[in-house]
Write a protein that holds these residues in place. Structure first.
Motif, PDB file in Angstrom:
ATOM      1  N   ARG A 201       0.838  -1.211   0.000  1.00 26.76           N
ATOM      2  CA  ARG A 201       0.000   0.000   0.000  1.00 26.76           C
ATOM      3  C   ARG A 201       0.864   1.249   0.000  1.00 26.76           C
ATOM      4  O   ARG A 201       0.576   2.231  -0.701  1.00 26.76           O
ATOM      5  CB  ARG A 201      -0.949  -0.014   1.202  1.00 26.76           C
ATOM      6  CG  ARG A 201      -2.114  -0.983   1.061  1.00 26.76           C
ATOM      7  CD  ARG A 201      -3.164  -0.737   2.121  1.00 26.76           C
ATOM      8  NE  ARG A 201      -2.671  -1.029   3.460  1.00 26.76           N
ATOM      9  CZ  ARG A 201      -2.713  -2.238   4.023  1.00 26.76           C
ATOM     10  NH1 ARG A 201      -3.227  -3.267   3.360  1.00 26.76           N
ATOM     11  NH2 ARG A 201      -2.254  -2.417   5.257  1.00 26.76           N
ATOM     12  N   ARG A 202       1.942   1.227   0.773  1.00 31.49           N
ATOM     13  CA  ARG A 202       2.836   2.383   0.794  1.00 31.49           C
ATOM     14  C   ARG A 202       3.524   2.566  -0.558  1.00 31.49           C
ATOM     15  O   ARG A 202       3.749   3.699  -0.999  1.00 31.49           O
ATOM     16  CB  ARG A 202       3.875   2.232   1.917  1.00 31.49           C
ATOM     17  CG  ARG A 202       3.347   2.621   3.276  1.00 31.49           C
ATOM     18  CD  ARG A 202       4.438   2.707   4.319  1.00 31.49           C
ATOM     19  NE  ARG A 202       4.934   1.392   4.714  1.00 31.49           N
ATOM     20  CZ  ARG A 202       4.353   0.618   5.627  1.00 31.49           C
ATOM     21  NH1 ARG A 202       3.244   1.033   6.221  1.00 31.49           N
ATOM     22  NH2 ARG A 202       4.873  -0.552   5.948  1.00 31.49           N
TER      23      ARG A 202
ATOM     24  N   TRP B 132       1.024   4.181  -2.877  1.00 32.50           N
ATOM     25  CA  TRP B 132       0.883   5.593  -2.488  1.00 32.50           C
ATOM     26  C   TRP B 132       2.075   6.412  -2.979  1.00 32.50           C
ATOM     27  O   TRP B 132       1.929   7.522  -3.503  1.00 32.50           O
ATOM     28  CB  TRP B 132       0.748   5.663  -0.964  1.00 32.50           C
ATOM     29  CG  TRP B 132       1.079   6.979  -0.348  1.00 32.50           C
ATOM     30  CD1 TRP B 132       0.332   8.108  -0.359  1.00 32.50           C
ATOM     31  CD2 TRP B 132       2.275   7.301   0.403  1.00 32.50           C
ATOM     32  NE1 TRP B 132       0.970   9.120   0.342  1.00 32.50           N
ATOM     33  CE2 TRP B 132       2.164   8.647   0.809  1.00 32.50           C
ATOM     34  CE3 TRP B 132       3.400   6.573   0.776  1.00 32.50           C
ATOM     35  CZ2 TRP B 132       3.149   9.271   1.566  1.00 32.50           C
ATOM     36  CZ3 TRP B 132       4.384   7.194   1.535  1.00 32.50           C
ATOM     37  CH2 TRP B 132       4.246   8.529   1.913  1.00 32.50           C
TER      38      TRP B 132
ATOM     39  N   ALA C 185       2.032   6.942  -6.789  1.00 34.94           N
ATOM     40  CA  ALA C 185       1.058   7.974  -7.159  1.00 34.94           C
ATOM     41  C   ALA C 185       1.618   9.366  -6.937  1.00 34.94           C
ATOM     42  O   ALA C 185       1.321  10.300  -7.694  1.00 34.94           O
ATOM     43  CB  ALA C 185      -0.223   7.783  -6.349  1.00 34.94           C
ATOM     44  N   GLU C 186       2.469   9.517  -5.931  1.00 38.40           N
ATOM     45  CA  GLU C 186       3.037  10.835  -5.630  1.00 38.40           C
ATOM     46  C   GLU C 186       4.314  11.104  -6.425  1.00 38.40           C
ATOM     47  O   GLU C 186       4.577  12.241  -6.816  1.00 38.40           O
ATOM     48  CB  GLU C 186       3.327  10.940  -4.123  1.00 38.40           C
ATOM     49  CG  GLU C 186       3.840  12.286  -3.704  1.00 38.40           C
ATOM     50  CD  GLU C 186       3.113  12.835  -2.480  1.00 38.40           C
ATOM     51  OE1 GLU C 186       3.562  13.859  -1.965  1.00 38.40           O
ATOM     52  OE2 GLU C 186       2.103  12.246  -2.060  1.00 38.40           O
TER      53      GLU C 186
ATOM     54  N   TYR D 258       9.403   5.309   1.520  1.00 33.62           N
ATOM     55  CA  TYR D 258       9.031   6.486   2.320  1.00 33.62           C
ATOM     56  C   TYR D 258       9.975   7.656   2.028  1.00 33.62           C
ATOM     57  O   TYR D 258       9.541   8.808   1.883  1.00 33.62           O
ATOM     58  CB  TYR D 258       9.065   6.136   3.808  1.00 33.62           C
ATOM     59  CG  TYR D 258       9.055   7.343   4.709  1.00 33.62           C
ATOM     60  CD1 TYR D 258       7.864   8.010   4.999  1.00 33.62           C
ATOM     61  CD2 TYR D 258      10.243   7.860   5.244  1.00 33.62           C
ATOM     62  CE1 TYR D 258       7.851   9.143   5.804  1.00 33.62           C
ATOM     63  CE2 TYR D 258      10.242   8.981   6.048  1.00 33.62           C
ATOM     64  CZ  TYR D 258       9.045   9.618   6.326  1.00 33.62           C
ATOM     65  OH  TYR D 258       9.046  10.741   7.109  1.00 33.62           O
TER      66      TYR D 258
END
Length: 440
Positions: A275-276, A279, A282-283, A419
């Protein structure tokens, strides 16, 4: 009105978490006198700050004087309608001695309680100086003896750093700075840590600075010199740091409960990694070209059939959290990631999470000096060589990673790097190549 002065002042402080958002309301939840010295009064305030749907609480050491000396004018908050100068008293060494005295004597000032570790003596004659490098807290250094960390943003509960360091000290654990005392109050019915005082490592060097010095030396030497032959080789220190990390993990496992995670729960953890990753793509769309290699690493973890041991860990481990002293490496800041809830910071995790954090930190040390460097392309091979040598030395010193662990460690590193990609894209675009290099 004091609340109005504080509302105008607090949004400009480095430790204020709500920068860039309108402040809707500020109120004083509690106001406690901690004493008076030399025509100055010291008060402890707990503030509630509302911004849209978010409510945060902060603590402030408030000083009151009829006249403010020049040395304190830079921390003036304002002047009340009756002419009293109010200011941030964390910077007033003539008042902060009251904190040491309170801990040494175990005083209670209304709801604010001062405590010391059993069997220690605190020298109350030391004068304080504020360290200027921190973002989320404020640390006072008392002479060359103590460092007292004030947790500016308050979260109800005992701070993990106080909990961990005092537990390790009771076991005689090496590689930690000795605890001396703390300050607490109650928030929402929970004992809540306001400040924590430890031994100040006055003859120490920051691990990040030492690593950067080694990288800088290596980059400045002839192209045919390998990292092992460079004058500032850091590998021996990386090995010792790995051994110190393993010892701390053993001590944490002995001082706190441990557990194991079944393979089906490991799969659930990997779903969180995925999931990370989605995410982050997408960024930062350029991460998508590396998704296949990351997915392959995540799948390897899903294929593991053995249980994964979990325990208390550091939680935010990197070269900036360790100090080299003449006696060896010391590990600091066991409070975990300050922005996370306390339950998450206390949660059991694989100790390889800390190992992954330190391995990523070696990559950052090697790549940091390449950002905006005119010879970055020519130095990239040297950066990889330095990072590989020190990562390997750290793992050799840690000496507790088997074949099954290697797959989990790789996935944890990728999750950390995912991250980092988002963080750098948002905050330091020139540093984005550092985490992206992890996927090559």
């Amino acid at each position: 009105m004091l609340e109005d002065l504080l509302a105008r002042w607090i949004t400009h402080q480095r430790w204020f978490a709500g920068k860039g958002r309108p402040l809707d309301d500020l109120r004083i939840d509690s106001r406690t006198s901690l004493g008076a010295l030399q025509e100055a009064e010291l008060w402890h305030l707990v503030l509630s700050v509302r911004q849209a749907d978010a409510l945060d609480r902060y603590q402030l050491l408030l000083g009151l004087r009829a006249e403010l000396p020049d040395r304190l004018k830079h921390v003036l908050i304002g002047i009340t309608h009756d002419g009293v100068h109010v200011y941030d008293a964390a910077h007033d060494s003539s008042l902060t001695c009251l904190l040491l005295e309170g801990m040494a004597q175990g005083q209670d000032h209304g709801p604010v309680r001062f405590r010391h570790v059993r069997g220690v003596e605190i020298d109350t004659t030391q004068r304080s100086l504020v360290l200027g490098a921190e973002q989320s807290n404020t640390s006072l250094v008392y002479g060359d003896a103590y460092i007292c960390k004030l947790f500016r943003r308050l979260i109800p509960g005992i701070n993990p750093e106080l909990e961990v360091v005092t537990a390790l000290a009771e076991r005689g654990a090496p590689h930690i700075a000795r605890p001396y005392g703390w300050i607490e109050t109650d928030l929402d019915g929970n004992p809540t840590t306001l400040a924590f005082t430890q031994e100040y490592l006055s003859t120490s060097n920051d691990g990040w600075d030492l690593a950067l010095a080694s990288v800088r030396d290596f980059y400045g030497q002839l192209d045919d010199i390998c990292a092992a032959d460079a004058g500032g080789d850091f590998a021996a220190e990386s090995f010792r740091l790995g051994a110190a990390t393993a010892e701390i993990h053993r001590q944490l496992a002995a001082a706190f409960p441990t557990d194991v995670v079944e393979p089906h729960d490991v799969k659930r953890m990997v779903e969180g990694f995925r999931r990370r990753l989605a995410w982050a793509i997408a960024e930062v769309p350029e991460l998508a070209e590396h998704a296949e290699i990351v997915e392959r690493a995540f799948h390897e973890v899903e294929e593991l059939t053995a249980e994964v041991r979990v325990q208390r860990v550091h939680g935010d481990y990197h070269l900036g959290q360790v100090m080299r002293t003449p006696a060896g490496w010391f590990i600091l800041d066991f409070e975990g990631e300050p922005g996370q809830p306390l339950d998450e910071r206390r949660a059991l995790a694989s100790p390889l999470r800390d190992v992954a954090g330190m391995l990523r930190s070696f990559d950052y040390a090697a790549g940091h000096l390449l950002a905006d460097h005119p010879d970055a392309a020519a130095l990239r091979a040297k950066a990889g060589e330095w990072a590989a040598r020190n990562r390997s030395a750290f793992l050799e010193g840690y000496a507790d990673v088997d074949d099954g662990d290697a797959a989990l460690l790789r996935a944890l590193e990728y999750d950390k790097a995912v991250y980092e990609v988002v963080y750098e894209a948002r905050n330091r675009p020139s540093w984005l190549p550092i985490p992206l290099a992890a996927f090559r």
